[in-house]
Motif scaffolding. Sequence first.
Motif, PDB file in Angstrom:
ATOM      1  N   ARG A   1      -2.288   3.883  -6.393  1.00  0.00           N
ATOM      2  CA  ARG A   1      -2.072   4.574  -5.113  1.00  0.00           C
ATOM      3  C   ARG A   1      -0.615   4.464  -4.683  1.00  0.00           C
ATOM      4  NH1 ARG A   1      -7.273   2.358  -4.100  1.00  0.00           N
ATOM      5  NH2 ARG A   1      -6.394   0.494  -3.098  1.00  0.00           N
ATOM      6  N   ILE A   2      -0.012   3.300  -4.891  1.00  0.00           N
ATOM      7  CA  ILE A   2       1.396   3.126  -4.527  1.00  0.00           C
ATOM      8  C   ILE A   2       2.276   4.026  -5.378  1.00  0.00           C
ATOM      9  CG2 ILE A   2       3.310   1.471  -4.626  1.00  0.00           C
ATOM     10  CD1 ILE A   2       1.224  -0.689  -3.777  1.00  0.00           C
TER      11      ILE A   2
ATOM     12  N   THR B   1       5.594  -4.442  -6.485  1.00  0.00           N
ATOM     13  CA  THR B   1       4.459  -4.855  -5.667  1.00  0.00           C
ATOM     14  C   THR B   1       4.235  -6.359  -5.752  1.00  0.00           C
ATOM     15  OG1 THR B   1       2.757  -4.630  -7.392  1.00  0.00           O
ATOM     16  CG2 THR B   1       3.349  -2.644  -6.150  1.00  0.00           C
TER      17      THR B   1
ATOM     18  N   ASP C   1       0.857  -1.185   0.000  1.00  0.00           N
ATOM     19  CA  ASP C   1       0.000   0.000   0.000  1.00  0.00           C
ATOM     20  C   ASP C   1       0.894   1.236   0.000  1.00  0.00           C
ATOM     21  OD1 ASP C   1       0.986   0.206   2.598  1.00  0.00           O
ATOM     22  OD2 ASP C   1      -0.932  -0.218   3.568  1.00  0.00           O
ATOM     23  N   ALA C   2       0.276   2.405  -0.010  1.00  0.00           N
ATOM     24  CA  ALA C   2       1.036   3.646  -0.104  1.00  0.00           C
ATOM     25  C   ALA C   2       1.957   3.840   1.097  1.00  0.00           C
ATOM     26  CB  ALA C   2       0.085   4.839  -0.231  1.00  0.00           C
ATOM     27  N   ALA C   3       1.478   3.521   2.299  1.00  0.00           N
ATOM     28  CA  ALA C   3       2.292   3.730   3.498  1.00  0.00           C
ATOM     29  C   ALA C   3       3.541   2.851   3.479  1.00  0.00           C
ATOM     30  CB  ALA C   3       1.460   3.449   4.750  1.00  0.00           C
TER      31      ALA C   3
ATOM     32  N   GLU D   1      11.914   5.560   1.942  1.00  0.00           N
ATOM     33  CA  GLU D   1      12.671   6.241   2.993  1.00  0.00           C
ATOM     34  C   GLU D   1      13.877   5.418   3.443  1.00  0.00           C
ATOM     35  OE1 GLU D   1       9.700   6.903   5.948  1.00  0.00           O
ATOM     36  OE2 GLU D   1       8.711   8.508   4.811  1.00  0.00           O
TER      37      GLU D   1
ATOM     38  N   ARG E   1       1.523   6.812  -6.878  1.00  0.00           N
ATOM     39  CA  ARG E   1       1.334   8.226  -6.515  1.00  0.00           C
ATOM     40  C   ARG E   1       2.066   8.594  -5.237  1.00  0.00           C
ATOM     41  NH1 ARG E   1      -4.191   7.397  -7.957  1.00  0.00           N
ATOM     42  NH2 ARG E   1      -4.734   7.221  -5.741  1.00  0.00           N
ATOM     43  N   ALA E   2       2.283   7.606  -4.374  1.00  0.00           N
ATOM     44  CA  ALA E   2       2.850   7.892  -3.048  1.00  0.00           C
ATOM     45  C   ALA E   2       4.359   8.055  -3.053  1.00  0.00           C
ATOM     46  CB  ALA E   2       2.460   6.784  -2.073  1.00  0.00           C
ATOM     47  N   VAL E   3       5.040   7.630  -4.129  1.00  0.00           N
ATOM     48  CA  VAL E   3       6.505   7.621  -4.121  1.00  0.00           C
ATOM     49  C   VAL E   3       7.056   8.234  -5.396  1.00  0.00           C
ATOM     50  CG1 VAL E   3       6.630   5.596  -2.619  1.00  0.00           C
ATOM     51  CG2 VAL E   3       6.581   5.283  -5.099  1.00  0.00           C
ATOM     52  N   ASP E   4       8.359   8.530  -5.359  1.00  0.00           N
ATOM     53  CA  ASP E   4       9.001   9.154  -6.515  1.00  0.00           C
ATOM     54  C   ASP E   4      10.074   8.250  -7.115  1.00  0.00           C
ATOM     55  OD1 ASP E   4      10.872   9.275  -4.530  1.00  0.00           O
ATOM     56  OD2 ASP E   4      11.202  11.445  -4.647  1.00  0.00           O
TER      57      ASP E   4
ATOM     58  N   ARG F   1       6.115   4.135   0.992  1.00  0.00           N
ATOM     59  CA  ARG F   1       6.904   5.274   1.477  1.00  0.00           C
ATOM     60  C   ARG F   1       7.985   4.826   2.457  1.00  0.00           C
ATOM     61  NH1 ARG F   1       1.789   9.421   2.146  1.00  0.00           N
ATOM     62  NH2 ARG F   1       1.915  10.316   0.040  1.00  0.00           N
TER      63      ARG F   1
END
Length: 241
Positions: A72-73, A45, A28-30, A37, A75-78, A33
Amino acid sequence: MVSGVDAFRALHRHRAPEDPLVLPGPWDAASARVCVEAGFPALATPSAGVAASLGYEDGGTPADEMFAAVARIVRAVDVPVSADLEGGYGLAPRELVERLLETGAVGCNLEDSADGVLKDPHEHAAWLAEVRAAAGDRLFVNARVDTFVRGVTDPDQAVLRARLYVAAGADCVYPIGAPADVLPLLRAGIEGPVNAFARLDGEGPSPTALGELGATRVTFGPGLQRRAARALRDIAAGLTM
């Protein structure tokens, strides 16, 4: 400007044996990230991990929900994200490609078995060729070879399928479940990058060791999601004490 898929392809090139590309599997997005990090340059995925996060059994996620989760994943990361699309959900190659590109993902993992049965390798190679034709150079295609997990232990059968899939346009092949001692044989018989599966329970070789045996890149399937779920279970149990 280098595109996301070009950057992803570049991560697979000129790697030292002791330095395979390690791709954690966010669900998931969290979790995506958290992985970024931690310093990972790309993500892959796992379909089973995403399925669990959405309340489905492995293999039971509807296509619409899988594509939405991947989006969603992304969109959450670069960093570049590759998506496990199982067997393609019965979609025609062009629709499969366009729907994946709409999520922003740069690659996909595609299996060569369905309902526990291996597909005909020549038919599957022809289907992969259609996926490649529809995608052009816009997607990195990781072709999963399911012989070992379907009880076919002859490495030559895995190599045969891998060669067909590479000839059809796959960028990488993934002989999932291959024993570690077979990896050098697979590496010798397969042109291009090879994906290996790593366990998180300490029972198998480390990513570095898998690289030394011939893996270009290493993934963990739903291992991270399942380990996180166990940790959460322990924390939740402690709340009642």
